[in-house]
Scaffold this motif. Structure first.
Motif, PDB file in Angstrom:
ATOM      1  N   UNK A  48     -14.086  -7.935 -12.281  1.00 45.95           N
ATOM      2  CA  UNK A  48     -14.491  -6.875 -11.363  1.00 45.95           C
ATOM      3  C   UNK A  48     -15.509  -6.020 -12.112  1.00 45.95           C
ATOM      4  N   UNK A  49     -16.647  -5.774 -11.501  1.00 45.64           N
ATOM      5  CA  UNK A  49     -17.684  -4.978 -12.153  1.00 45.64           C
ATOM      6  C   UNK A  49     -17.937  -3.696 -11.376  1.00 45.64           C
ATOM      7  N   UNK A  50     -18.310  -2.669 -12.114  1.00 40.93           N
ATOM      8  CA  UNK A  50     -18.841  -1.441 -11.528  1.00 40.93           C
ATOM      9  C   UNK A  50     -20.273  -1.401 -12.012  1.00 40.93           C
ATOM     10  N   UNK A  51     -21.195  -1.426 -11.044  1.00 45.49           N
ATOM     11  CA  UNK A  51     -22.595  -1.638 -11.391  1.00 45.49           C
ATOM     12  C   UNK A  51     -23.501  -0.770 -10.527  1.00 45.49           C
ATOM     13  N   UNK A  52     -24.557  -0.232 -11.135  1.00 48.33           N
ATOM     14  CA  UNK A  52     -25.567   0.527 -10.398  1.00 48.33           C
ATOM     15  C   UNK A  52     -26.327  -0.447  -9.504  1.00 48.33           C
ATOM     16  N   UNK A  53     -26.483  -0.103  -8.252  1.00 51.74           N
ATOM     17  CA  UNK A  53     -27.166  -0.980  -7.314  1.00 51.74           C
ATOM     18  C   UNK A  53     -28.680  -0.775  -7.314  1.00 51.74           C
ATOM     19  N   UNK A  54     -29.163   0.230  -8.052  1.00 54.33           N
ATOM     20  CA  UNK A  54     -30.598   0.468  -8.146  1.00 54.33           C
ATOM     21  C   UNK A  54     -31.210  -0.162  -9.395  1.00 54.33           C
ATOM     22  N   UNK A  55     -30.557   0.025 -10.562  1.00 51.49           N
ATOM     23  CA  UNK A  55     -31.130  -0.524 -11.804  1.00 51.49           C
ATOM     24  C   UNK A  55     -30.267  -1.645 -12.401  1.00 51.49           C
ATOM     25  N   UNK A  56     -29.121  -1.967 -11.764  1.00 51.23           N
ATOM     26  CA  UNK A  56     -28.221  -3.058 -12.164  1.00 51.23           C
ATOM     27  C   UNK A  56     -27.567  -2.869 -13.531  1.00 51.23           C
ATOM     28  N   UNK A  57     -27.436  -1.616 -13.986  1.00 56.66           N
ATOM     29  CA  UNK A  57     -26.721  -1.325 -15.220  1.00 56.66           C
ATOM     30  C   UNK A  57     -25.223  -1.496 -14.985  1.00 56.66           C
ATOM     31  N   UNK A  58     -24.556  -2.200 -15.917  1.00 52.58           N
ATOM     32  CA  UNK A  58     -23.097  -2.359 -15.841  1.00 52.58           C
ATOM     33  C   UNK A  58     -22.439  -1.088 -16.369  1.00 52.58           C
ATOM     34  N   UNK A  59     -21.573  -0.484 -15.571  1.00 52.76           N
ATOM     35  CA  UNK A  59     -20.796   0.658 -16.031  1.00 52.76           C
ATOM     36  C   UNK A  59     -19.453   0.198 -16.584  1.00 52.76           C
ATOM     37  N   UNK A  60     -18.888  -0.868 -16.001  1.00 55.52           N
ATOM     38  CA  UNK A  60     -17.654  -1.442 -16.540  1.00 55.52           C
ATOM     39  C   UNK A  60     -17.472  -2.869 -16.026  1.00 55.52           C
ATOM     40  N   UNK A  61     -16.764  -3.658 -16.832  1.00 51.56           N
ATOM     41  CA  UNK A  61     -16.382  -5.020 -16.478  1.00 51.56           C
ATOM     42  C   UNK A  61     -14.912  -5.156 -16.860  1.00 51.56           C
ATOM     43  N   UNK A  62     -14.055  -5.420 -15.855  1.00 49.38           N
ATOM     44  CA  UNK A  62     -12.616  -5.500 -16.104  1.00 49.38           C
ATOM     45  C   UNK A  62     -12.031  -6.759 -15.481  1.00 49.38           C
ATOM     46  N   UNK A  63     -10.833  -7.104 -15.926  1.00 51.72           N
ATOM     47  CA  UNK A  63     -10.108  -8.212 -15.304  1.00 51.72           C
ATOM     48  C   UNK A  63      -9.597  -7.748 -13.939  1.00 51.72           C
ATOM     49  N   UNK A  64      -9.584  -8.630 -12.943  1.00 48.76           N
ATOM     50  CA  UNK A  64      -9.100  -8.217 -11.625  1.00 48.76           C
ATOM     51  C   UNK A  64      -7.592  -7.970 -11.628  1.00 48.76           C
ATOM     52  N   UNK A  65      -7.181  -6.943 -10.907  1.00 49.50           N
ATOM     53  CA  UNK A  65      -5.765  -6.641 -10.719  1.00 49.50           C
ATOM     54  C   UNK A  65      -5.258  -7.453  -9.530  1.00 49.50           C
ATOM     55  N   UNK A  66      -3.962  -7.651  -9.400  1.00 48.99           N
ATOM     56  CA  UNK A  66      -3.436  -8.417  -8.261  1.00 48.99           C
ATOM     57  C   UNK A  66      -3.870  -7.861  -6.904  1.00 48.99           C
ATOM     58  N   UNK A  67      -4.009  -6.542  -6.796  1.00 52.84           N
ATOM     59  CA  UNK A  67      -4.421  -5.960  -5.509  1.00 52.84           C
ATOM     60  C   UNK A  67      -5.895  -6.219  -5.187  1.00 52.84           C
ATOM     61  N   UNK A  68      -6.674  -6.703  -6.152  1.00 54.86           N
ATOM     62  CA  UNK A  68      -8.076  -7.036  -5.895  1.00 54.86           C
ATOM     63  C   UNK A  68      -8.218  -8.357  -5.143  1.00 54.86           C
ATOM     64  N   UNK A  69      -7.186  -9.203  -5.189  1.00 55.55           N
ATOM     65  CA  UNK A  69      -7.213 -10.510  -4.525  1.00 55.55           C
ATOM     66  C   UNK A  69      -8.443 -11.320  -4.943  1.00 55.55           C
ATOM     67  N   UNK A  70      -8.721 -11.317  -6.233  1.00 49.98           N
ATOM     68  CA  UNK A  70      -9.862 -12.061  -6.753  1.00 49.98           C
ATOM     69  C   UNK A  70      -9.442 -12.853  -7.967  1.00 49.98           C
ATOM     70  N   UNK A  71      -9.750 -14.118  -8.071  1.00 48.99           N
ATOM     71  CA  UNK A  71     -10.477 -14.913  -7.096  1.00 48.99           C
ATOM     72  C   UNK A  71      -9.598 -15.275  -5.903  1.00 48.99           C
ATOM     73  N   UNK A  72     -10.245 -15.622  -4.833  1.00 45.33           N
ATOM     74  CA  UNK A  72      -9.517 -15.925  -3.602  1.00 45.33           C
ATOM     75  C   UNK A  72      -8.606 -17.134  -3.757  1.00 45.33           C
TER      76      UNK A  72
END
Length: 86
Positions: A48-72
């Protein structure tokens, strides 16, 4: 017909996309408030990433939690403790 086609049929749309959820943070690189959290698949596996949608800078990259339902396709028993039988 193979098993994967039964489980994951061809998409009905031309493009497949994921929902990008706004997080209300500010990008430290460009000061944009257009920051979103969404799932990705990369060489480290599902993340799961938190990323700026204007300059594409990564703010964080984490493992998905069960409530994220990722990967499907993730197994529902993935986080279970292994038994002695394997």
């Amino acid at each position: 017909m193979s098993v994967d086609r039964l489980l994951f049929p061809r998409p009905d749309t031309d493009r497949v996309s994921v929902e990008r959820v706004p997080v209300g943070e500010t990008c430290p690189h460009c000061a944009s408030t257009h920051v979103a959290r969404y799932p990705v698949a990369n060489h480290l596996g599902p993340r799961m990433v938190v990323k700026c949608q204007d300059c594409f800078t990564h703010l964080s990259v984490t493992r998905p939690a069960p409530e994220d339902h990722w990967p499907a396709w993730r197994s529902p028993t993935r986080d279970w403790a292994p038994s002695r039988l394997g």
